[in-house]
Enzyme design. Structure first.
Site, short mmCIF file in Angstrom:
data_model
loop_
_atom_site.label_atom_id
_atom_site.label_comp_id
_atom_site.label_asym_id
_atom_site.label_seq_id
_atom_site.Cartn_x
_atom_site.Cartn_y
_atom_site.Cartn_z
N CYS A 98 -53.04 -1.18 -6.34
CA CYS A 98 -53.77 -2.20 -5.60
C CYS A 98 -55.28 -2.12 -5.86
O CYS A 98 -55.75 -2.47 -6.93
CB CYS A 98 -53.43 -2.11 -4.12
SG CYS A 98 -53.76 -3.65 -3.21
N HIS A 194 -47.10 -0.65 -3.48
CA HIS A 194 -47.20 0.39 -2.46
C HIS A 194 -45.78 0.85 -2.14
O HIS A 194 -44.84 0.58 -2.86
CB HIS A 194 -47.85 -0.17 -1.19
CG HIS A 194 -49.26 -0.64 -1.38
ND1 HIS A 194 -50.32 0.21 -1.54
CD2 HIS A 194 -49.79 -1.89 -1.40
CE1 HIS A 194 -51.44 -0.47 -1.64
NE2 HIS A 194 -51.15 -1.76 -1.57
#
Length: 247
Positions: A98, A194
């Site tokens: 991310c 994630h």
């Protein structure tokens, strides 16, 4: 048999650690320890230096825009950034998720505030959007199907020379438009997954460890097989559930 040791550089760990990203380090620690490999974790933060051959692999987690502004300046205004680029070109593996992924590209343009210059390691760039891309993510890749969880408003676009980590089966991926997810360069991987990613995808975790050992010891070192029956059941069940949810 000699003691195998690896040193992991945790890039800006105190600033970039959202959505359980530190679980990736725990997975690497456990999968190393179960094989008798010692994994030493050292944080590299603002003002710290990276020396050539100091680290055998890197992890870079996600964070907020404010942290990215601080880190972007630190990465691009010091020798740290160039040393990191040189280490990746040498073959040292890296996983960035991310925000870390975005900062390794050419730039990240937030919704508010100035453009944040990236390291330029990965041939990608990111623009913030009003759309929040959140949910379960399944992709097909060279490591098989990978499963994770995404939560980002940044849309990342690959340049012509970029190689995506995989193709989106469920979820948004890089931008929700072109079905790409992540980017892979040498042994460095950037992605939006994630979850944490590595506990759910043991093949990818072992690939990172194998590459780290190969680069450090200049030879191919076969990892001792582990009983991944529970991990694989969780991985397969998640993929089946997420695909069914999509349909």
């Amino acid at each position: 048999m000699k003691q195998l040791t690896l040193t992991l550089g945790h890039l800006y760990g105190s600033l970039m650690n959202v959505y359980g990203d530190n679980g990736n380090i725990l997975a690497l620690e456990k999968r190393s320890a179960w094989r008798g490999i010692k994994l030493i974790v050292k944080e590299v933060s603002i003002g710290d230096k990276i020396k050539p051959n100091q680290f055998d692999l890197f992890f870079f987690g996600g964070g907020q825009d404010q942290s990215q502004q601080i880190i972007g300046k630190d990465l691009t205004s010091s020798l740290k950034g160039q040393t990191l680029i040189d280490e990746i070109k040498r073959g040292v593996p890296l996983l960035a998720v991310c925000g870390g992924y975005q900062l390794l590209g050419e730039y990240y343009r937030p919704q508010n505030g100035p453009k944040i210059g990236g390291l330029g390691l990965l041939p990608v760039f990111t623009n913030a959007s009003l759309e929040r891309m959140i949910g379960n993510l399944v992709i097909s890749s060279q490591f098989g199907d990978l499963v994770g969880f995404e939560n980002h408003s940044g849309k990342t676009y690959l340049k012509k020379s970029a190689i995506p980590l995989g193709t989106v089966q469920t979820g948004f991926g890089n931008n929700g438009e072109d079905q790409t997810e992540g980017c892979i360069y040498e042994n460095a991987i950037g992605c939006y997954m994630h979850g944490s990613l590595l506990p759910k995808n043991p093949k990818l975790a072992d690939w990172l460890l194998s590459k780290a050992l190969e680069v450090k010891y200049a030879e191919s070192i076969a990892l001792e097989p582990l009983d991944d029956s529970i991990e694989n059941q969780a991985h397969d069940a998640a993929i089946q559930k997420f695909k069914l949810t999509k349909n």
